[in-house]
Scaffold this active site. Structure first.
Site, PDB file in Angstrom:
ATOM      1  N   GLY A   9     -33.490 -30.012  41.992  1.00 26.44           N
ATOM      2  CA  GLY A   9     -34.936 -30.024  42.240  1.00 26.44           C
ATOM      3  C   GLY A   9     -35.495 -31.433  42.190  1.00 26.44           C
ATOM      4  N   ARG A  12     -39.181 -33.960  44.230  1.00 23.45           N
ATOM      5  CA  ARG A  12     -40.537 -34.319  43.771  1.00 23.45           C
ATOM      6  C   ARG A  12     -40.622 -34.221  42.240  1.00 23.45           C
ATOM      7  NH1 ARG A  12     -43.015 -28.510  45.649  1.00 23.45           N
ATOM      8  NH2 ARG A  12     -42.945 -27.582  43.572  1.00 23.45           N
ATOM      9  N   ASN A  87     -32.820 -29.644  36.320  1.00 22.07           N
ATOM     10  CA  ASN A  87     -34.276 -29.837  36.319  1.00 22.07           C
ATOM     11  C   ASN A  87     -35.018 -28.796  37.151  1.00 22.07           C
ATOM     12  OD1 ASN A  87     -36.877 -31.596  36.378  1.00 22.07           O
ATOM     13  ND2 ASN A  87     -36.316 -31.391  38.548  1.00 22.07           N
ATOM     14  N   SER A 139     -39.009 -26.592  28.263  1.00 23.94           N
ATOM     15  CA  SER A 139     -40.466 -26.775  28.237  1.00 23.94           C
ATOM     16  C   SER A 139     -40.963 -26.548  26.814  1.00 23.94           C
ATOM     17  CB  SER A 139     -41.126 -25.745  29.146  1.00 23.94           C
ATOM     18  OG  SER A 139     -42.512 -25.665  28.878  1.00 23.94           O
ATOM     19  N   TYR A 152     -41.679 -17.128  32.131  1.00 19.96           N
ATOM     20  CA  TYR A 152     -41.386 -18.571  32.136  1.00 19.96           C
ATOM     21  C   TYR A 152     -40.959 -19.024  30.737  1.00 19.96           C
ATOM     22  CZ  TYR A 152     -42.077 -23.639  32.668  1.00 19.96           C
ATOM     23  OH  TYR A 152     -41.897 -25.007  32.684  1.00 19.96           O
ATOM     24  N   ALA A 154     -39.795 -17.281  28.254  1.00 20.77           N
ATOM     25  CA  ALA A 154     -38.501 -16.690  27.861  1.00 20.77           C
ATOM     26  C   ALA A 154     -37.355 -17.417  28.555  1.00 20.77           C
ATOM     27  CB  ALA A 154     -38.480 -15.203  28.209  1.00 20.77           C
ATOM     28  N   LYS A 156     -37.295 -20.523  29.536  1.00 14.64           N
ATOM     29  CA  LYS A 156     -37.149 -21.870  28.972  1.00 14.64           C
ATOM     30  C   LYS A 156     -36.568 -21.803  27.551  1.00 14.64           C
ATOM     31  CE  LYS A 156     -38.460 -24.267  32.504  1.00 14.64           C
ATOM     32  NZ  LYS A 156     -37.522 -25.189  33.157  1.00 14.64           N
ATOM     33  N   ILE A 185     -47.292 -32.221  32.071  1.00 21.21           N
ATOM     34  CA  ILE A 185     -46.921 -33.373  32.901  1.00 21.21           C
ATOM     35  C   ILE A 185     -47.640 -33.232  34.256  1.00 21.21           C
ATOM     36  CG2 ILE A 185     -44.984 -34.705  33.864  1.00 21.21           C
ATOM     37  CD1 ILE A 185     -44.859 -34.387  30.755  1.00 21.21           C
TER      38      ILE A 185
END
Ligand code: NAD
Length: 244
Positions: A9, A12, A87, A139, A152, A154, A156, A185
């Protein structure tokens, strides 16, 4: 000889900043992308300007076959991959009761199975060489949990468990496995968050600003370096001291 890093990823955001940081520090860079071919190719061309080899490789990280093919090509063209940065990730804000089975599965397919696919593809040559660095991008919500982001959070949290367990398994092979837990971020991932909420998040950050992709990239680069050779199984928060 230059080491080679593969960053998933990377077209960007945090992945892109990490790719630039590695290239500036003499690593060859395999830029993985899922859909943004042009952005990834432009980035690889830019990185060549640092005097290293860089190229863009397409693969949806949730697709084991595509990931295997990507590693094959990248190793052939850029050399053995000694650093892997998992990532690539997706996020979604939604009430728990509205998370369909399809949404749940996709979140885990990209955020967790993607790391499993890429790590398995990278590991055999790392074990053979008795050297490797695996850095997973988790995260802060994987540590604390975020309301309306259960799938999300869970996924991470799963990456943190993955990191701790694999670190124990491969330490003897000279491989370290660590996690980064970014705070808020400024990337496309947060583009849907309103200015008001972003301001609130900033106020909860003792450093009093939103983080930059470069803040996270610097920590990733550190964990890949020889300076971090005695650090494994850890989760490094890069969150400006965010109060969870
Ligand atoms: P981003 O949305 O800009 O980047 C995510 C990248 O992952 C994109 O390039 C996207 O194309 C790629 N990607 C998504 N699905 C993919 C797939 N199936 N295969 C290959 N690539 C895929 O956001 P970002 O902030 O740069 O996110 C990078 C990582 O950092 C993610 O894992 C994210 O969860 C994590 N993170 C971000 C923040 C933040 O505040 N931005 C906070 C904590 C953690």
């Amino acid at each position: 000889m230059n080491q080679t890093v593969l960053i998933t990823g990377a077209s960007r955001g945090i992945g892109r900043a990490a790719a630039a940081a590695f290239a500036r520090n003499g690593y060859n860079v395999a830029v993985n992308y899922c859909k943004s071919k042009e952005k990834a190719t432009d980035l690889a061309n830019e990185l060549n300007g640092y005097g290293v080899m860089a190229a863009a490789y397409q693969a949806d990280v949730s697709d084991k076959t595509a990931v295997g093919e990507m590693f094959g090509k990248a190793e052939q063209e850029l050399g053995r991959i000694s650093v892997l940065v998992n990532n690539a990730g997706i996020a979604e804000q939604i009430l728990f009761s509205d998370i369909t089975e399809e949404k749940w599965d996709r979140m885990f397919a990209v955020n967790v199975k993607g790391a499993y696919n890429c790590t398995q593809a990278a590991l055999s040559s790392m074990i053979h060489e008795k050297y490797g660095r695996i850095i997973n991008v988790s995260s802060m919500w994987g540590i604390s949990g975020a309301s309306c982001e259960v799938h999300y959070s869970a996924s991470k949290a799963a990456l943190i468990g993955f990191t701790k367990a694999l670190a124990k398994e491969v330490g003897l092979s000279g491989i370290t496995v660590n996690c980064i837990a970014p705070g808020v971020i400024g990337t496309d991932m947060n583009s849907a968050i309103s200015g008001e909420i972003l301001e609130e998040l900033k106020e909860n950050t003792p450093i009093n600003r939103i983080g930059t992709p470069e803040d996270v990239a610097a920590a990733i680069l550190f964990l890949a370096s020889d300076k971090a050779s005695f650090i494994t199984g850890q989760t490094l928060s890069v969150d400006g001291g965010f109060i969870l």
